[in-house]
Design a protein around this motif. Structure first.
Motif, PDB file in Angstrom:
ATOM      1  N   LEU A   2      42.051  39.298  58.321  1.00 39.09           N
ATOM      2  CA  LEU A   2      43.033  38.932  57.307  1.00 39.09           C
ATOM      3  C   LEU A   2      42.340  38.112  56.227  1.00 39.09           C
ATOM      4  N   PHE A   3      42.612  38.391  54.951  1.00 39.39           N
ATOM      5  CA  PHE A   3      42.015  37.618  53.868  1.00 39.39           C
ATOM      6  C   PHE A   3      42.985  37.527  52.701  1.00 39.39           C
ATOM      7  N   ALA A   4      42.817  36.465  51.922  1.00 39.56           N
ATOM      8  CA  ALA A   4      43.701  36.206  50.779  1.00 39.56           C
ATOM      9  C   ALA A   4      43.310  37.070  49.589  1.00 39.56           C
ATOM     10  N   ILE A   5      44.305  37.493  48.838  1.00 46.88           N
ATOM     11  CA  ILE A   5      44.108  38.245  47.602  1.00 46.88           C
ATOM     12  C   ILE A   5      44.918  37.529  46.529  1.00 46.88           C
ATOM     13  N   SER A   6      44.273  37.209  45.420  1.00 48.20           N
ATOM     14  CA  SER A   6      45.008  36.559  44.339  1.00 48.20           C
ATOM     15  C   SER A   6      45.685  37.622  43.475  1.00 48.20           C
ATOM     16  N   ALA A   7      46.708  37.220  42.769  1.00 50.39           N
ATOM     17  CA  ALA A   7      47.382  38.147  41.860  1.00 50.39           C
ATOM     18  C   ALA A   7      46.395  38.644  40.811  1.00 50.39           C
ATOM     19  N   GLY A   8      45.468  37.787  40.407  1.00 45.04           N
ATOM     20  CA  GLY A   8      44.453  38.177  39.441  1.00 45.04           C
ATOM     21  C   GLY A   8      43.526  39.263  39.971  1.00 45.04           C
ATOM     22  N   ASP A   9      43.305  39.293  41.291  1.00 48.32           N
ATOM     23  CA  ASP A   9      42.457  40.326  41.898  1.00 48.32           C
ATOM     24  C   ASP A   9      43.030  41.720  41.700  1.00 48.32           C
ATOM     25  N   VAL A  10      44.336  41.797  41.508  1.00 45.38           N
ATOM     26  CA  VAL A  10      44.985  43.097  41.325  1.00 45.38           C
ATOM     27  C   VAL A  10      45.479  43.288  39.892  1.00 45.38           C
ATOM     28  N   GLY A  11      45.078  42.371  39.004  1.00 43.10           N
ATOM     29  CA  GLY A  11      45.414  42.511  37.596  1.00 43.10           C
ATOM     30  C   GLY A  11      46.848  42.173  37.255  1.00 43.10           C
ATOM     31  N   LEU A  12      47.478  41.332  38.071  1.00 43.40           N
ATOM     32  CA  LEU A  12      48.863  40.933  37.813  1.00 43.40           C
ATOM     33  C   LEU A  12      48.952  39.430  37.645  1.00 43.40           C
ATOM     34  N   ARG A  13      50.000  38.998  36.992  1.00 41.89           N
ATOM     35  CA  ARG A  13      50.334  37.582  36.982  1.00 41.89           C
ATOM     36  C   ARG A  13      51.261  37.333  38.170  1.00 41.89           C
ATOM     37  N   ARG A  14      51.241  36.125  38.652  1.00 47.01           N
ATOM     38  CA  ARG A  14      52.050  35.791  39.816  1.00 47.01           C
ATOM     39  C   ARG A  14      53.532  36.078  39.578  1.00 47.01           C
TER      40      ARG A  14
END
Length: 148
Positions: free
Chosen positions: A70-82
């Motif tokens: 399991l690992f964290a993914i930021s919204a920025g990693d997928v090109g989205l804003r939170r």
């Protein structure tokens, strides 16, 4: 040249009329509007506060790789804003297949990252006491996508 231009009667009536329309829209939106009506409706995100002895919700993405880690993914990693992610949560809950787009964007934006086999939208619910975090929380998976 120092010349002043006088406002014509038509100009004055037009300005007053437009101001009155804007005022009526703002007043009506304040009492009967929603976020979708912004700027003529309230932006409720800023118009209220949390109960100082209640809870606060925080959304995040988690990925699972082929090894099951399991690992964290930021919204920025997928090109989205939170906020975009939070706004899409109801649709992702009702149709988790929509999350495949996020998984694809993650792969495209992070070519050296581990391959995703699962993607979770997790909401952390934190408990407040007198407006401060108590350290107590519950993590709840709100939406889950599994690679076909």
């Amino acid at each position: 040249m120092d010349s002043e231009l006088a406002l014509t009667r038509t100009g004055l009536v037009t300005r007053l009329g437009l101001s009155a329309i804007a005022f009526v829209l703002l007043l009506g939106g304040t009492f009967f509007g929603s976020d979708a009506d912004f700027p003529f409706g309230p932006f409720k995100m800023y118009s209220n506060r949390n109960d100082p002895n209640g809870t606060v919700r925080s959304l995040r993405l988690e990925g699972v790789n082929v090894e099951g880690e399991l690992f964290a993914i930021s919204a920025g990693d997928v090109g989205l804003r939170r906020a975009e992610l939070e706004g899409s949560l109801p649709q992702m809950k009702s149709d988790p297949k929509l999350m495949e787009v996020i998984a694809d964007r993650y792969a495209a934006n992070n070519p050296d990252a581990p391959e995703l086999t699962e993607l979770h939208v997790v909401v952390r619910i934190k408990t407040l006491k007198d407006g401060k975090e108590t350290g107590e929380f519950v993590d709840k998976i709100e939406a889950k996508w599994t690679k076909p």
